[in-house]
Structures are given as structure tokens and as C-alpha cells.
Enzyme design. Structure first.
Site: not given
Ligand code: NDP
Length: 477
Positions: A128, A182, A185-186, A189
Site C-alpha cells: 500500500s 490489504k 485496509h482498502n 480507507e
Molecule cells: P498495471 O496494473 O497497469 O499493469 C501493467 C503491467 O502489467 C505492465 O507491466 C504490463 O506489461 C503487465 N501485463 C499486463 N498484462 C500482462 C500479461 N498478460 N502478461 C504479462 N504482463 C502483463 O500496472 P500498475 O503498476 O499500475 O499496477 C500493478 C499492480 O499493482 C496491479 O495489480 C495493481 O492493482 C496494483 N497497484 C497497487 C497500487 C498500490 O497502491 N498498492 C497502486 C496501483 C496499482 P506490458 O508493459 O507489456 O503491457
């Protein structure tokens, strides 16, 4: 040289986690489905530490020291399964796959069980703090086996947020425990945000204050017991004016709250566990109501009437009373969330230490607040605490707040201003307090139409009344 840790999935979150590891002196293997992200990371931030970029999954795996630690930071759901399926065959016994995305805890349980069969550790971990947290120190909630934490924990603790030098990262429990926590937590939030929004609405509509004045009120509150990241950013948002129109920013934003789903998941899980997380549920529903444009338009078109009597002034110091209502309702929402964690811990045999969750939420994450120190202390004092509301600190806080809290709910109702968070938290509190609840009548109704039976206050056993007979005799059921 081999890498201590690898990150695959280098969008904002993964990239920042990788940089955080590198900045702490770890050699980091980096990989992404499309190589351009990997290249960009090394070009832009390669000077921050040691990265080993790989274009293929095979090279990436080969660049890691054993046991291999592979952090997956991709879109939750099917993409995560796709990445697991790609990497699992390349790994060897004892290696670890770490899902740091926002996975559903039941998916994590399923994945952990499947990978355990193959001799691999699967760690579902909550992270988070958004992109900033990922880079500068998030709150980290790893699940998985204790052995996996031995090999992985020190690295995660290294990059986590710290409070007085103590890491905001702890082994939560087996399989889905980390992602469950987690999720809650959300959910908390969501509740926190809703309660703050209700406080703002009352100060604006009943108190007649401008957003900028209310920002100052929140800044003041931030110095007191409500002090928290969410209160702090609320003041920032309320101070903001729209560059184009000069209007307060809150007045030019469409009033339809969106959601990505973790609040909804929390409520769904709570329904299954039978835990009344009314504060979280109200906040999810309030977002849904705000987003229901069709229904709101129909109501506006029909001119749904407000209170007929002119509402009087608030009976008390509105600002002080709202602060009390906010604090008391917040206590209820947290008490409910922690109860949900304890219920799930029992259901799944996770042995989660609730006090440790409060401890690791004190920094790095969105709900970070001084308040969490008191929750930690409550569980330190009595680890088996049934509800936070009976801990002396919270009991005193709610007792002290309750007159003001009731006045605020009355004022909201009289003015026709929705305050579902404040009102339902108060109803929950009164429900817990009640010596007798009308649930007895509900049992009677159930027995009447469905012969569902009831228990009595004065003797053991299950009973049924023969409602259709003339004498309505009671029988042992
Ligand atoms: P995204 O959720 O937008 O995911 C994009 C990434 O996933 C890229 O690297 C993309 O690769 C890859 N991807 C998507 N589909 C595939 C696939 N089929 N095979 C391989 N790779 C794939 O990225 P974020 O960085 O925003 O978030 C990552 C994770 O973190 C998510 O699960 C999200 O929910 C979580 N998150 C958590 C937050 C927090 O505060 N904890 C905040 C934001 C997100 P490519 O570049 O090749 O398209």
C-alpha cells in the site's frame, strides 16, 4: 554477479519497487512483457543502483541467485495467472514467486496451493502507498509460508516504510492472509474517506463555510487525534482552486465517486463471514449511489422533496461536534474492519496478530495515522480483544463523543443531508449497547412463516410454536 531479487512487470508500481530495492543496495533483475519498459527503466534510473535487465523470461530467471525471488507486479486477475504460468516451469524447488499486485485473496489461496504442489513458494503480498509509497517506502503485508518469509522478509523490510526505525512490514500469515489484510485496509480507507466527506458536507451546508475555510478546519484537526494522511490531503484538496474558472476545485469535479473494487471485495467477504462491516458497506454504497446518474436524474426530475419544516441551527458547536462524530464513527469503522480480519483469521487458520497490522499501517499506506498507535496498544494489552470498542481508550473516546455524535446525526437528518457513515456507525454502536434487540421479534416472524424455531431466554433447546392451531401450543423442536 547475480541479483538478490527480480521484478517482472515494470509499469509504475513495479518500476518504483525495483528502484526502491536498487536504492537499498540490492542487485535487481528486471523484466517486462514488452522490453521497452525494461530498457526505459535502466536508461532513466540505471544510475540509482545495480539492475540486470533481461528481455526473455529465461535470461531473467538465470540472472537471479537461489533461492530465486521473483516479484510479479502486473495487472491483477488473468494477467497474473499468465505470468505465473510462464515463470513456474522455469523455477526450481524452494524458489519464490511473489505477487505484489492487488489480487483477490481467494485467487492467492488457489495459486499458493497449486505452486506448493510444485515445490515452489507463492507469496501474495499487499503493498500500500501507491507509486510514491512503492518508491519511498510502502506498507507491506506479505502472506505465504514462514520459510518464504525467512528468505524474503529482510528484503521487504528493507524497502518498507519505517516508524522509529521499525519496518512497516510483517509476515501476516499463510496463503491469502496478506492479500486479505490489504483488502480490508482498502475497505477501511473507503470508510475513512466517506466519513471525512460527510464532515466536509455538514460544515459546508449547515455551517455555511467555504471549502477554503473548511480546509483550515481540517488542518487544525490534523494536529489533533484525527491527524492522518487522509485528513492532510483533504485540506490540500479543499484549498485547491481550479486554474481555469477560479472556482473551488471541489465544485468543478463531477460528484460521482468511482471505485476499482477492493471496497466491494471487503464487503462481499464480510457478508460471507457474517461480520457487520456497516461502515465500509455504507461507504461502498455511497459511492454507488453517487455514481448512479440515472437514478439521481430521475429523483431530480421528480423533485423528491426535502424536509418540510425549516431545520433549525445545530444545537451545539458544529465544528467541535463534527470532529467528535468523525472520530467516533472512525473508531467504529476500524473496530469492524479489525473484527473482519480476526474472523477471517479464525476461518482460515491464519493466526493473524491484529496489533501487528495496526503497527505496519502507521506509515507508508493510505490510512496511516497516529490513531493506529492506539489500536496497536489495545491489542498489545489484550491480544484476544473481541472488539476495539471495549478497549479503555476507545471506550472513553466514544463515550466522550456520543452526545455530540447524536446531535450531528440529528442535524443531518433535519437538514436532509445524507450522512450514512455517521448514522450507521451510531446505529451499530447502539446495537452493540442494547440490552435487548428486536431480533427476538424477527425470530418470532421466522418461526411463524417458516417454522424456523427459536431459542428461549429461560431454558435450553429449540422451540416451535404451532401458530396455526387455536391454542398456539409451544413444542420442543
Ligand atoms: P498495471 O496494473 O497497469 O499493469 C501493467 C503491467 O502489467 C505492465 O507491466 C504490463 O506489461 C503487465 N501485463 C499486463 N498484462 C500482462 C500479461 N498478460 N502478461 C504479462 N504482463 C502483463 O500496472 P500498475 O503498476 O499500475 O499496477 C500493478 C499492480 O499493482 C496491479 O495489480 C495493481 O492493482 C496494483 N497497484 C497497487 C497500487 C498500490 O497502491 N498498492 C497502486 C496501483 C496499482 P506490458 O508493459 O507489456 O503491457
Amino acid at each position: 554477479e547475480k541479483a538478490q531479487i527480480g521484478v517482472t512487470g515494470l509499469a509504475v508500481m513495479g518500476r518504483n519497487l525495483a528502484r526502491n530495492f536498487a536504492r537499498h543496495g540490492h542487485t535487481v533483475a528486471v523484466h517486462n512483457r514488452s522490453y521497452n519498459r525494461t530498457k526505459e527503466l535502466v536508461e532513466e534510473f540505471g544510475n540509482e543502483g545495480t539492475f540486470i535487465p533481461s528481455e526473455s523470461a529465461e535470461d531473467f530467471v538465470a540472472s537471479l541467485e537461489r533461492p530465486r525471488r521473483v516479484v510479479i507486479m502486473v495487472k491483477a486477475g488473468a494477467p497474473t495467472d499468465a505470468v505465473i504460468d510462464e515463470f513456474a516451469p522455469l523455477l526450481e524447488e524452494g524458489d519464490m514467486l511473489i505477487d505484489a499486485g492487488n489480487a483477490h485473496y481467494l485467487d492467492t489461496r488457489r495459486r499458493e496451493a497449486a505452486l506448493r504442489e510444485r515445490g515452489l513458494h507463492f507469496v501474495g503480498t499487499g503493498v500500500s502507498g501507491g507509486e510514491e509509497g512503492a518508491l519511498h517506502g510502502p506498507s507491506i503485508m506479505p502472506g505465504g509460508s514462514p520459510e518464504s518469509y525467512e528468505a524474503l522478509g529482510p528484503l521487504l523490510e528493507d524497502i518498507s516504510a519505517k516508524v522509529d526505525g521499525e519496518p512497516c512490514c510483517v509476515h501476516v500469515g499463510p496463503d491469502g492472509a496478506g492479500h486479505f489484510v490489504k483488502m480490508v485496509h482498502n475497505g477501511i480507507e473507503y470508510a475513512d474517506m466517506q466519513l471525512i466527506a460527510e464532515a466536509y458536507d455538514l460544515l459546508r451546508q449547515v455551517g455555511g463555510h467555504t471549502p477554503s475555510e473548511i480546509a483550515d478546519v481540517f488542518r487544525g484537526w490534523n494536529e489533533g487525534r484525527l491527524g492522518s494522511y487522509l485528513i492532510e490531503i483533504t485540506a490540500e484538496v479543499l484549498k485547491q482552486n481550479d486554474a481555469e474558472s477560479g472556482q473551488p476545485f471541489v465544485d468543478i469535479v463531477l460528484d460521482q465517486a468511482e471505485q476499482k473494487g477492493t471496497g466491494r471485495w471487503t464487503v462481499q467477504a464480510a457478508l460471507d463471514l457474517g461480520v457487520p462491516v456497516s461502515g465500509i458497506a455504507e461507504s461502498v454504497f455511497a459511492r454507488a449511489l453517487s455514481g448512479g446518474a440515472d437514478v439521481r436524474k430521475a429523483a431530480a426530475d421528480a423533485g423528491l422533496p426535502g424536509p418540510s419544516a425549516t431545520a433549525g441551527a445545530h444545537e451545539g458547536d458544529l465544528q467541535a461536534d463534527v470532529e467528535q462524530a468523525l472520530f467516533a464513527s472512525k473508531i467504529v469503522a476500524y473496530a469492524q474492519g479489525f473484527q473482519q480480519i480476526q474472523a477471517a483469521s479464525k476461518e482460515y487458520g491464519w493466526s493473524i496478530d491484529p496489533g501487528a497490522m495496526a503497527k505496519i499501517w502507521r506509515a507508508g499506506c493510505i490510512i496511516r495515522a497516529k490513531f493506529l498507535d492506539f489500536i496497536k496498544q489495545a491489542y498489545d494489552k489484550s491480544p484476544e480483544l473481541t472488539t476495539l470498542l471495549v478497549d479503555q481508550y476507545f471506550l472513553d473516546a466514544v463515550s466522550g463523543a456520543q452526545d455530540a455524535w447524536r446531535r450531528v446525526v440529528v442535524t443531518a437528518a433535519q437538514h436532509g443531508i445524507p450522512a450514512p457513515g455517521f448514522a450507521s456507525a451510531l446505529a451499530y454502536f447502539d446495537g452493540l449497547r442494547a440490552a435487548r434487540l428486536p431480533a427476538a421479534l424477527i425470530q418470532g416472524q421466522r418461526d411463524f412463516f417458516g417454522a424456523h424455531t427459536y431459542r428461549r431466554v429461560d431454558k435450553e433447546g429449540a422451540f416451535h410454536t404451532l401458530w396455526a392451531t387455536d391454542d398456539r401450543k409451544e413444542i420442543d423442536a
